[in-house]
Structures are given as structure tokens and as C-alpha cells.
Design a protein around this motif. Structure first.
Motif, PDB file in Angstrom:
ATOM      1  N   ALA A 255       0.815  -1.220   0.000  1.00  0.00           N
ATOM      2  CA  ALA A 255       0.000   0.000   0.000  1.00  0.00           C
ATOM      3  C   ALA A 255       0.853   1.277   0.000  1.00  0.00           C
ATOM      4  O   ALA A 255       0.535   2.247  -0.703  1.00  0.00           O
ATOM      5  CB  ALA A 255      -0.941  -0.011   1.196  1.00  0.00           C
ATOM      6  N   ALA A 256       1.945   1.272   0.744  1.00  0.00           N
ATOM      7  CA  ALA A 256       2.767   2.495   0.840  1.00  0.00           C
ATOM      8  C   ALA A 256       3.403   2.812  -0.521  1.00  0.00           C
ATOM      9  O   ALA A 256       3.478   3.984  -0.914  1.00  0.00           O
ATOM     10  CB  ALA A 256       3.841   2.313   1.905  1.00  0.00           C
TER      11      ALA A 256
ATOM     12  N   ALA B 241      -8.244   1.245  -6.775  1.00  0.00           N
ATOM     13  CA  ALA B 241      -6.888   1.557  -6.290  1.00  0.00           C
ATOM     14  C   ALA B 241      -6.052   2.110  -7.443  1.00  0.00           C
ATOM     15  O   ALA B 241      -5.195   2.982  -7.234  1.00  0.00           O
ATOM     16  CB  ALA B 241      -6.249   0.302  -5.714  1.00  0.00           C
TER      17      ALA B 241
ATOM     18  N   ASN C  52      -7.168   5.784  -8.574  1.00  0.00           N
ATOM     19  CA  ASN C  52      -6.664   6.822  -7.663  1.00  0.00           C
ATOM     20  C   ASN C  52      -5.217   7.217  -7.945  1.00  0.00           C
ATOM     21  O   ASN C  52      -4.724   8.202  -7.417  1.00  0.00           O
ATOM     22  CB  ASN C  52      -6.853   6.384  -6.210  1.00  0.00           C
ATOM     23  N   LEU C  53      -4.555   6.476  -8.807  1.00  0.00           N
ATOM     24  CA  LEU C  53      -3.177   6.831  -9.183  1.00  0.00           C
ATOM     25  C   LEU C  53      -3.155   7.836 -10.336  1.00  0.00           C
ATOM     26  O   LEU C  53      -2.118   8.412 -10.654  1.00  0.00           O
ATOM     27  CB  LEU C  53      -2.397   5.576  -9.591  1.00  0.00           C
TER      28      LEU C  53
ATOM     29  N   ALA D 101       0.134   8.197  -5.991  1.00  0.00           N
ATOM     30  CA  ALA D 101      -1.255   8.672  -6.068  1.00  0.00           C
ATOM     31  C   ALA D 101      -1.348   9.982  -6.864  1.00  0.00           C
ATOM     32  O   ALA D 101      -0.535  10.897  -6.683  1.00  0.00           O
ATOM     33  CB  ALA D 101      -1.810   8.886  -4.659  1.00  0.00           C
TER      34      ALA D 101
ATOM     35  N   GLN E 214       0.743   4.292  -2.696  1.00  0.00           N
ATOM     36  CA  GLN E 214       0.390   5.639  -2.258  1.00  0.00           C
ATOM     37  C   GLN E 214       1.363   6.694  -2.785  1.00  0.00           C
ATOM     38  O   GLN E 214       0.975   7.819  -3.117  1.00  0.00           O
ATOM     39  CB  GLN E 214       0.316   5.654  -0.717  1.00  0.00           C
ATOM     40  N   LYS E 215       2.625   6.294  -2.933  1.00  0.00           N
ATOM     41  CA  LYS E 215       3.655   7.228  -3.419  1.00  0.00           C
ATOM     42  C   LYS E 215       3.311   7.783  -4.805  1.00  0.00           C
ATOM     43  O   LYS E 215       3.729   8.868  -5.180  1.00  0.00           O
ATOM     44  CB  LYS E 215       5.008   6.499  -3.526  1.00  0.00           C
TER      45      LYS E 215
END
Ligand code: NAP
Ligand code: ZN
Length: 380
Positions: free
Chosen positions: A259-260, A284, A287-288, A266, A263-264
Motif C-alpha cells: 500500500a505504501a 486503487a 486513484n493513481l 497517487a 500511495q507514493k
């Protein structure tokens, strides 16, 4: 009677008689060795099919190599039954490279001895708006290379897991000299399916592009995105593929379960190509995307994917789909591949290993496309 519905038994008899008529009229047919599946739970096994003799505009091709696409597996197992149910027996295969052995009198594009290719399409009506715009893949009367209505012989079309095929010259592509024929075969589906959306979205230098799922399609997506100059990031569920992804040309690789790492990235992508064959989290990935970015689905999982409206509303994002490509565009992709020396990474197998290859494909255990050496079919 003219306005009433005929009983089913009468309709079946009429269809059967018309098929018999077609079969008698086409006495010029040849028996061809092939591999087919008899039902959604059957293994592929040797069989004999009929091919028409080439008509005026037809090209007869001795098949040298045929790639194994995940669509072959979906179709053999009837996983797309709600959209395009499979008619059995099925002879899959739509990544075909072969040598021309005969041409009809009116054929202009190809000559005996040429190395040529056939992809997912063998016919279309050539008159509709889509065909006139070189978008044969969107023609309502398009005919797929397998499991499509066979207008000449009746029944359905049979694909490339066979010794030879006869195709209208319009749907036969030129293979640029210098390309390895086994590595070139997957260009006819995995290649064009990834090339077409990358081009349509104007992918070029300075853009950030994601490729999701490093399989047959995904690895071609990486090669093309890099060749077009984009900063390319691979998303994979397989940590063991990270090194390969970099070797294939990725600038960065993300293991999507982390997940981390996700997230980088996003909100940063201009374009994401989703080539995943099974259920996965599209939200998921959406959202990127940066604002106005597009995620194009080319993967075709059996079951519907869930999408939250907010993943699209926030950032005004686009979710799109794309299916193979037109014939002119396929030739453009082949010519580009010839110029840049791009082919698929293939594991060449004899056809006798096809069932094993399907099992491995389902475990994401392929680097990165199985390709059948069709000489093995002649041998046994
Ligand atoms: P493939 O070689 O099996 O590759 C699919 C990849 O998806 C796998 O290698 C794996 O990559 C990833 N994956 C598999 N299961 C997953 C899961 N449960 N969750 C997340 N990722 C998963 O298949 P392919 O031949 O490239 O085809 C991909 C899809 O495109 C298929 O559905 C096929 O039918 C479809 N297709 C569409 C078109 C079109 O015109 N739109 C044309 C051809 C094929 P990682 O190991 O990297 O995660
Ligand atoms: Zn395919």
C-alpha cells in the motif's frame, strides 16, 4: 406462415440443409490437422478440420507459429458466455505467423513464399462507418479468427492451433524482414491490443504511464510505452517479476500489494493500461491517475469489476476500454516493431504441451508469452 415463427425443429433442418449445401458446393476443401477442445471442461486434443481452398481474394498460409493468448483460455473455458458464448468444438489461436503457400487470382498484397501474419480478425463488412474509418475491430459484422460465424463453410471459424488457414488478403499482414517469426506472432494480439490505446491516448515523451499485469499483453505494453518515450511504471502482483520488468524497459516497478508503494504514486499518472485477466481492485488504480488522466481496460476478466463513482469524480478521471486494433493500425504497429526490433519474449513449446501451458498461464507463470511451434503438429 410467412409471418409466423417457424417451429425450432424446422429451423434446425433448414440450417442443417444450408450447411450441407455449402459443404457440397465447396468440394475444394482440404483436411487440416488442428487442436480443439470439445467442451468447457475438456483438454485440447488433436483433431482434423476443413479449410476452404483459396478464393479469388484469399491467401492460404502454412502456420509456422501461434501465440497463446489468455483470451484463448477464457474462450475454451467459456468464461465469456454472457457476451460471446463459445461454440464447440473450438480451435483457438489468433497470433499467427506463417508462410504463404497459395494466393487467389485477384490477390495483390501477398505472394507465395512471403512471411505473413493473421491476428484476431478474418472478416468485416467493409462498408460500415467503422470499416470506412479503418476500425474493422469495431464492425458489427466483424468475424473473429476463431468462434466467429464462418460465412464460407458454415459453422464457426477455426483459429491458429492448426496447420494452415485461408484468409481474405485484407486481413493478412506483412511481417517486416528481420523479425523473429516466433517472437513476432504475439504482436498480432498482445502487440496491437497494447499499441492501439497507447497511440490513441497520444503517449509520448514526458508522459507518465502505468502498465498493470506483467503477462503477455503487459510486457508488450512496457516495450511500446518505453519505445514511445514515456516514463513507464509496472504494477505487478508478482514480486518475482520485478527484475524482469526493469529488463523489459520499466523505469519503476511497484508490487501492488504494498500500500505504501502504491500511495507514493497517487494522482500522478497521465495514462494507465490495465491488462489484468482476473478480478482486481480498479479503484486503487484509478486513484493513481492525475486529473483528466485515463485508465484503459484491455484485460477482460470473467466477472464485472467494481468501480466507485468517487474514484472518477474526484480528479475528473476517465475509465475506458479498448479492443485489439484495426488492420492498418496493426500494420503500423508491425512496421514500428520492425524498425525498433521489438518482439515478444516467448517460450516456444510444442503443441503437445498446450494444456500444461494453459495451467501455467493461469498461475501467471509465463515469461512472457507461450508460442506454439506449429511444426510439432505435423510431427504427431
Ligand atoms: P496473461 O499473460 O495471463 O497476463 C495477465 C496478468 O495479469 C498476469 O501475468 C498477472 O500479472 C496479472 N494477474 C493475473 N491474475 C491476477 C489477479 N487475480 N490480480 C491481479 N493481477 C493478476 O494474459 P494476457 O494474454 O496478457 O491477457 C490479459 C487479459 O487481456 C485477458 O483477460 C485477455 O483475455 C485480455 N485480452 C484483451 C484483448 C482486447 O482486445 N482487449 C486482447 C487480448 C487479450 P502480474 O503477475 O504481473 O500481477
Ligand atoms: Zn488475444
Amino acid at each position: 406462415m410467412l409471418h409466423g415463427r417457424l417451429p425450432d425443429s424446422t429451423i434446425h433442418e433448414i440450417v442443417k440443409r444450408s450447411r450441407d449445401r455449402v459443404a457440397t458446393a465447396s468440394s475444394t476443401m482440404s483436411n487440416t490437422k488442428a487442436y480443439s477442445a470439445a467442451s468447457s471442461t475438456s483438454r485440447l486434443a488433436p483433431t482434423t478440420i476443413r479449410r476452404r481452398d483459396p478464393g479469388e481474394r484469399d491467401v492460404q498460409i502454412e502456420i509456422l507459429f501461434c501465440g497463446i493468448c489468455h483470451s484463448d483460455v477464457h474462450s475454451v473455458r467459456n468464461e465469456w458466455s454472457s457476451v460471446m458464448p463459445t461454440t464447440y468444438p473450438i480451435v483457438p489461436g489468433h497470433e499467427i505467423v506463417g508462410r504463404v503457400t497459395k494466393v487467389g487470382a485477384a490477390v495483390k498484397k501477398h505472394r507465395t513464399g512471403d512471411v505473413v501474419a493473421v491476428g484476431c480478425l478474418v472478416d468485416s463488412d467493409r462498408t460500415c462507418r467503422q470499416c470506412r474509418s479503418n476500425l474493422e475491430q469495431l464492425c458489427a459484422n466483424g468475424v473473429f479468427t476463431f468462434n466467429g460465424p464462418d460465412k464460407q463453410l458454415g459453422g464457426v471459424t477455426y483459429g491458429g492451433y492448426s496447420e494452415r488457414i485461408v484468409v481474405d488478403e485484407h486481413f493478412v499482414l506483412r511481417v517486416p524482414k528481420g523479425l523473429d517469426p516466433a517472437g513476432a506472432a504475439p504482436l498480432l494480439c498482445a502487440g496491437i491490443t497494447t499499441w492501439s490505446p497507447l497511440r490513441r491516448r497520444g503517449v509520448t515523451e514526458g508522459m507518465k504511464v502505468g502498465v498493470v499485469g506483467l503477462g503477455g499483453l503487459g510486457h508488450m505494453g512496457v516495450k511500446f510505452a518505453r519505445a514511445l518515450g514515456a516514463h513507464t511504471v509496472v504494477f505487478t502482483t508478482s514480486p518475482g517479476k520485478v527484475e524482469d520488468a526493469m529488463r523489459l524497459g520499466a523505469n519503476e516497478v511497484v508490487v501492488s500489494s504494498k500500500a505504501a508503494e502504491m500511495q507514493k504514486h497517487a494522482g500522478t499518472f497521465d495514462f494507465i493500461l490495465d491488462a489484468v485477466s482476473a478480478q482486481h481492485d480498479v479503484d486503487a488504480l484509478l486513484n493513481l491517475l492525475a486529473h483528466d488522466g485515463t485508465l484503459t481496460l484491455v484485460g477482460a476478466p470473467e466477472k464485472p469489476l467494481a468501480v466507485s463513482a468517487f474514484s472518477l469524480l474526484m480528479g475528473r478521471r476517465n475509465l475506458a476500454g479498448s479492443i485489439i486494433g484495426g488492420i492498418a493500425e496493426t500494420q503500423e504497429m508491425l512496421d514500428f516493431s520492425g524498425k525498433h526490433g521489438i518482439t515478444a519474449d516467448v517460450e516456444v513449446i510444442p503443441i503437445q504441451k498446450v494444456n500444461e501451458a494453459y495451467e501455467r498461464l493461469l498461475r501467471s507463470d509465463v515469461k512472457y508469452r507461450f508460442c506454439i511451434d506449429m511444426a510439432s503438429l505435423k510431427a504427431g
